[in-house]
Design a protein around this motif. Structure first.
Motif, PDB file in Angstrom:
ATOM      1  N   ASP A 189     105.721  76.524  50.269  1.00 26.40           N
ATOM      2  CA  ASP A 189     105.510  75.889  48.862  1.00 26.40           C
ATOM      3  C   ASP A 189     106.211  76.644  47.783  1.00 26.40           C
ATOM      4  O   ASP A 189     105.641  76.758  46.872  1.00 26.40           O
ATOM      5  N   LYS A 242      95.795  77.226  49.505  1.00 20.71           N
ATOM      6  CA  LYS A 242      96.455  75.947  49.940  1.00 20.71           C
ATOM      7  C   LYS A 242      97.700  76.001  50.636  1.00 20.71           C
ATOM      8  O   LYS A 242      98.255  75.203  51.327  1.00 20.71           O
ATOM      9  N   ASN A 243      98.780  77.083  49.924  1.00 21.62           N
ATOM     10  CA  ASN A 243      99.910  76.987  50.349  1.00 21.62           C
ATOM     11  C   ASN A 243     100.231  78.370  51.198  1.00 21.62           C
ATOM     12  O   ASN A 243     101.444  78.943  51.368  1.00 21.62           O
TER      13      ASN A 243
HETATM   14 MG   LIG Z   1     101.404  72.897  48.629  1.00 21.52          MG
END
Ligand SMILES: [Mg+2]
Ligand SMILES: Nc1ncnc2c1ncn2[C@@H]1O[C@H](COP(=O)(O)OP(=O)(O)O)[C@@H](O)[C@H]1O
Length: 346
Positions: free
Chosen positions: A229, A216-217
């Motif tokens: 992130d 997700k990052n």
């Molecule tokens: Mg994130």
């Protein structure tokens, strides 16, 4: 007002006070013309920060500001100085591999904010979305492992970085406590193993850790993966980053069982490319810690304070627990062994 192209339709609404603070931060960073008021569009997906696209006269950019509390079901405190750790990590990573992180455009310590280049979602899809949609390229996992180990190798044994990122208390608050200590509360029978994991991890200070290497990052651009992130950045155990990302690949098998073989190929490629670059300690030592962390993380992302949002059925949670708990008690020494066992876990 129309939402700019590429912004998800479920973009959040920005409060007037948040918008004002972001504007002030942008002004202090000298990213606005006099009297310019850019359109600010919050992005969805963030849980710990305000992350906003600003359409300035000079072009779009992305501004990130730490929130005092995290937006998850069980909140845990995390100091806003993690925004400082993030921008510092991004700068180090940029020196090691230019292009592996977004370009930093400005930094505002007063507002706990920084600005970075806007990476257009059409050109930089989120790896998690690609994995979900069946766009599963083992070469992407290989590049993630390659870049990650390059950052660890370049920062290993660096006393100055160790001092600059001595964020031990924050790493405990953001990672060790909500994941492993919380999982131990839910599973008293695993408390000894989880406590040992907390102590070993906290006591291992070898390289600069990102702390949130999740699909997700990671954005996937034409020239490779881009890490985002880094709020949990800490000078500590690099095995944490490896295990953290591998854990997501294993849990994705529960999310989309039809793509299981692709996720496992990614697991193999990431493992091989990462382990191939370990040059600061014996590979076997790092791998053994990664195995123990992987067992703990599997359980923690089910029963910790920040469970993965895509495992929703009790039967699926049980499936992961039945795998993780025996693995915690009798840790594997090879990641390939965990992968084989997971592949045949009924
Ligand atoms: Mg994130
Ligand atoms: N520089 C950027 N350009 C474009 N989109 C970005 C950029 N940085 C972050 N994003 C988008 O915002 C999302 C959240 O960013 P992230 O830094 O992970 O914040 P959080 O700490 O809130 O999770 C990312 O998944 C990505 O979709």
């Amino acid at each position: 007002m129309a939402v700019p192209k590429g912004i998800p339709a479920d973009a959040l609404v920005l409060s007037p006070s948040d918008a004002e603070e972001l504007l002030q931060a942008l002004r202090r960073m000298q990213l606005l013309q006099p009297r310019e008021t850019p359109l600010l569009t919050p992005l969805s997906g963030g849980v710990s920060s305000l992350i906003v696209r600003a359409d300035t006269v000079a072009g779009p950019l992305c501004i990130k500001r730490a929130l005092a509390r995290l937006k998850v079901a069980s909140l845990w405190e995390a100091p806003v100085r993690r925004n400082r750790a993030e921008v510092a990590w991004l700068r180090v990573a940029m020196r090691v591999i230019p292009g592996a992180v977004p370009e930093i455009l400005g930094d505002d310590a007063q507002g706990n904010a920084f600005a970075m280049a806007w990476l257009e979602p059409a050109d930089y899809p989120v790896w998690k979305s690609l994995l979900r949609d069946g766009v599963i390229e083992p070469s992407t996992a290989q590049a993630v492992g390659h870049n990650l180990v390059a950052i660890h190798a370049a920062t290993a044994g660096d006393a100055e970085l160790a001092r600059a990122f001595a964020n031990d208390a924050d790493f405990h608050a953001l990672r060790l406590e909500p994941y492993f200590v919380e999982a131990a509360r839910k599973h008293p029978a695993c408390a000894v193993a989880l406590q040992r994991l907390v102590e070993t991890t906290a006591g291992t200070r070898l390289a600069l850790v990102h702390g949130d290497i999740s699909p997700k990052n990671i954005l996937i651009g034409a020239r490779g993966p881009v890490f985002l992130d880094a709020e949990c950045a800490w000078y500590g155990d690099p095995a944490f980053d490896l295990a953290f990302c591998l854990n997501h690949l294993l849990l994705k098998c529960v999310w989309c069982p039809a793509q299981r073989s692709g996720y496992l190929r990614c697991f193999d490629m990431l493992t091989a490319s990462y382990l191939g670059g370990v040059n600061w300690e014996p590979v076997a030592a790092l791998e053994a810690r990664a195995c123990a962390l992987l067992a703990g993380l599997l359980l923690a992302r089910i029963d910790g304070k920040s469970p993965v949002e895509y495992i929703t059925q009790d039967a699926e949670r049980e499936h992961v627990r039945r795998f993780a708990i025996p693995l915690l008690e009798h840790s594997a020494l090879k990641l390939s062994e965990i992968r084989q066992r997971w592949g045949s876990h009924g």
